[in-house]
Design a protein around this motif. Structure first.
Motif, short mmCIF file in Angstrom:
data_model
loop_
_atom_site.label_atom_id
_atom_site.label_comp_id
_atom_site.label_asym_id
_atom_site.label_seq_id
_atom_site.Cartn_x
_atom_site.Cartn_y
_atom_site.Cartn_z
N THR A 86 -13.01 14.10 -3.53
CA THR A 86 -14.23 14.10 -2.72
C THR A 86 -14.02 14.71 -1.35
O THR A 86 -14.97 15.17 -0.72
CB THR A 86 -14.77 12.66 -2.56
OG1 THR A 86 -13.75 11.83 -2.00
CG2 THR A 86 -15.20 12.09 -3.91
N ASP A 87 -12.78 14.73 -0.88
CA ASP A 87 -12.48 15.34 0.42
C ASP A 87 -12.05 16.79 0.29
O ASP A 87 -12.05 17.53 1.28
CB ASP A 87 -11.38 14.55 1.13
CG ASP A 87 -11.84 13.18 1.57
OD1 ASP A 87 -12.45 13.08 2.64
OD2 ASP A 87 -11.61 12.21 0.82
N TYR A 133 -21.05 28.28 1.74
CA TYR A 133 -20.71 26.87 1.54
C TYR A 133 -20.18 26.25 2.84
O TYR A 133 -19.59 26.93 3.68
CB TYR A 133 -19.66 26.73 0.43
CG TYR A 133 -18.26 27.13 0.83
CD1 TYR A 133 -17.33 26.18 1.25
CD2 TYR A 133 -17.84 28.47 0.77
CE1 TYR A 133 -16.04 26.54 1.61
CE2 TYR A 133 -16.56 28.83 1.12
CZ TYR A 133 -15.66 27.86 1.55
OH TYR A 133 -14.38 28.22 1.92
N SER A 153 -15.24 21.63 3.18
CA SER A 153 -15.03 20.21 2.89
C SER A 153 -14.23 19.59 4.04
O SER A 153 -13.64 20.30 4.86
CB SER A 153 -14.27 20.06 1.58
OG SER A 153 -12.97 20.61 1.70
N SER A 185 -13.45 25.47 -8.16
CA SER A 185 -13.61 24.19 -8.85
C SER A 185 -14.01 24.49 -10.28
O SER A 185 -14.48 25.60 -10.59
CB SER A 185 -14.67 23.32 -8.16
OG SER A 185 -15.92 23.99 -8.09
N ALA A 217 -17.60 27.97 -8.12
CA ALA A 217 -17.72 26.71 -8.85
C ALA A 217 -18.04 26.99 -10.32
O ALA A 217 -19.11 27.52 -10.64
CB ALA A 217 -18.80 25.84 -8.21
N HIS A 223 -16.72 29.85 -2.34
CA HIS A 223 -16.39 28.76 -3.26
C HIS A 223 -16.95 29.15 -4.62
O HIS A 223 -18.17 29.24 -4.80
CB HIS A 223 -16.99 27.43 -2.80
CG HIS A 223 -16.89 26.33 -3.82
ND1 HIS A 223 -17.80 25.29 -3.89
CD2 HIS A 223 -15.98 26.10 -4.80
CE1 HIS A 223 -17.46 24.48 -4.87
NE2 HIS A 223 -16.37 24.95 -5.44
N PRO A 240 -15.68 21.56 -1.75
CA PRO A 240 -16.95 21.75 -1.04
C PRO A 240 -18.12 21.32 -1.93
O PRO A 240 -18.04 21.41 -3.16
CB PRO A 240 -16.99 23.26 -0.77
CG PRO A 240 -15.58 23.73 -0.92
CD PRO A 240 -14.96 22.84 -1.95
N LYS A 241 -19.21 20.88 -1.31
CA LYS A 241 -20.39 20.46 -2.08
C LYS A 241 -21.23 21.65 -2.53
O LYS A 241 -21.89 21.59 -3.57
CB LYS A 241 -21.23 19.49 -1.24
CG LYS A 241 -20.59 18.12 -1.06
CD LYS A 241 -21.50 17.19 -0.28
CE LYS A 241 -20.98 15.75 -0.28
NZ LYS A 241 -19.62 15.63 0.27
N GLU A 242 -21.24 22.73 -1.75
CA GLU A 242 -22.01 23.91 -2.11
C GLU A 242 -21.08 25.00 -2.63
O GLU A 242 -19.89 25.02 -2.32
CB GLU A 242 -22.78 24.46 -0.90
CG GLU A 242 -23.72 23.46 -0.25
CD GLU A 242 -23.05 22.67 0.85
OE1 GLU A 242 -21.88 22.98 1.17
OE2 GLU A 242 -23.68 21.74 1.38
N SER A 243 -21.66 25.92 -3.42
CA SER A 243 -20.89 27.06 -3.91
C SER A 243 -21.37 28.32 -3.21
O SER A 243 -22.31 28.29 -2.40
CB SER A 243 -21.06 27.20 -5.43
OG SER A 243 -22.41 27.40 -5.76
#
Length: 422
Positions: free
Chosen positions: A58-59, A69, A72, A89, A382, A380, A62-65
């Motif tokens: 979770t750390d 992005y 993180s 990812s 993904a 990123h 990154p949440k966005e691709s």
């Protein structure tokens, strides 16, 4: 001094004979300029780094691709470098399971490393070293607490565990007695190889077809050993590079992040002096208690935290320090001029882990970052978190980035989607 170009219509005339000249650089200044530019280009290098206990997912991710992005929490330390790396990812090696055993397959993608009948295959670094390793004193360097390097016959390559000893091998000249001893050892090794090969060949007429296949593999391994011995002999009396840096201090083994930093400091010098172009580093997966401030539990225990928030907070301290060391390494490479650019531009750095989540021993959705080289980074990429894309596709991209004309490696067919060469 200015030199006029020669017309392509120029002829050689003599004794009544006229001969057209071949295409010369002087007829086409752009051709000469291109050749000169090519000569100033430095070779492409490759460094692989495996942190076998991974990172708290979770750390890390990154949440966005895409290219816009948000970094993180872990990658904030590398914000000044974001255009120099690509975060991945949704990558893994198909059929590579077995929890911690997966570290054997990080650079090979060989399936089921935990199985009793497991046989490994050649690792990415050794595949590359076989093709470019003859141009440097060391075909490759295998470093750290565990080996990532495997030969074509699936034999593990021993690892150097001391940054101080690595520095000595790269840059310090031994005494005359040491050199004589090394010479004798090389000659003894070659004599043994000759004798063993002769005995093995004498067996061929008396063995089965299956055994002949095994023996052919053995011959290949012996020939590779002979080639390494011959190369060592050729380099023995050549002077080592002279550098101003002092050898790294000896660091206690439990300070695994301190040793990681020392190793990367020496690796930078190794590729800067063109002592090698291929490096594989395997990080620590044991149970030392890190001397970092705020750490009270063994590293392995922290990675298997069972969602205990206190243990996760300590794990984050180690993870952040590890990623900071990686970021400092990239910064040092970028700050070092090299040919027509800098060392980072001429060195691909693969950074990641064989575990997607050490707490659950997951071997999917691996944390992977590819930095440097002549690629369009700053993104990123993904892939599907459940139906992962083969990590070995990235390996194919890495090999092509090092000038190798390949379109497949292990479970990877074709290059990784979205990563383009600049």
């Amino acid at each position: 001094m200015f030199q006029r170009s020669i017309s392509r219509r120029t002829m050689l005339r003599g004794a009544g004979v006229a001969l057209a000249l071949p295409l010369l650089e002087s007829m086409c200044p752009s051709l000469a300029n291109a050749k000169a530019a090519e000569q100033t280009k430095s070779p492409q290098r490759f460094v692989a780094i495996n942190i076998p206990l991974g990172f708290h997912p979770t750390d890390f991710f990154p949440k966005e691709s895409g290219r816009d992005y948000a970094l993180s929490p872990y990658l904030e330390v590398a914000k000044d470098l974001r255009d120099e790396f690509t975060v991945f990812s949704g990558l893994s090696h198909p059929d590579v399971d077995g929890g911690h055993s997966a570290e054997k397959s990080f650079l090979t993608a060989a399936p089921h490393p935990g199985a009793p009948s497991f046989t490994n295959t050649i690792s990415l670094d050794q595949f590359l070293a076989k093709r470019i390793g003859d141009q440097t004193r060391f075909a490759s360097l295998t470093l750290g607490s565990h080996s990532l390097s495997w030969s074509a016959n699936g034999v593990v390559i021993p690892t150097e565990t001391s940054p101080t000893k690595l520095f000595s091998a790269l840059f310090l000249k031994g005494s005359e007695k040491d050199l004589a001893q090394q010479q004798a050892q090389l000659q003894d090794g070659q004599s043994i190889m000759d004798a063993v090969l002769a005995d093995a060949r004498a067996m061929q007429p008396r063995i089965s077809t299956t055994d002949r296949a095994k023996l052919d593999q053995y011959f290949t391994a012996v020939r590779e050993t002979e080639q390494r011995l011959a190369k060592s002999q050729a380099w023995l009396n050549k002077p080592k590079p002279q550098i101003e840096e002092k050898p790294p201090a000896v660091i206690p083994w439990m300070d695994f992040t301190g040793n990681f930093r020392s190793f990367l400091d020496v690796v930078r010098l190794a590729i800067q002096t063109d002592s090698t172009r291929v490096v594989a580093f395997g990080g620590d997966a044991g149970s030392p208690v890190s001397p970092l401030k705020g750490i009270s539990q063994a590293y392995h225990t922290l990675s298997h935290h069972g969602l205990d928030t206190t243990l996760i907070e300590e794990l984050r301290i180690i993870d952040r320090e590890t990623i900071k060391i990686w970021a400092d390494f990239l910064t040092a490479l970028r700050s070092t001029p090299d040919g027509d650019s800098n060392l980072l531009r001429n060195t691909q750095v693969l950074f990641g882990s064989n575990l997607g989540n050490a707490n659950s021993h997951s071997t999917t959705n691996l944390p992977i970052i590819h930095a440097g080289g002549r690629f369009k980074h700053g993104q990123h990429l993904a892939f599907d978190a459940k139906q992962n894309s083969p990590l070995a596709k990235l390996f194919v991209s890495i090999l092509q980035g090092c000038g190798q004309e390949v379109d497949r490696f292990a479970s990877g067919s074709g290059t990784i989607a979205g990563l383009e060469q600049a």
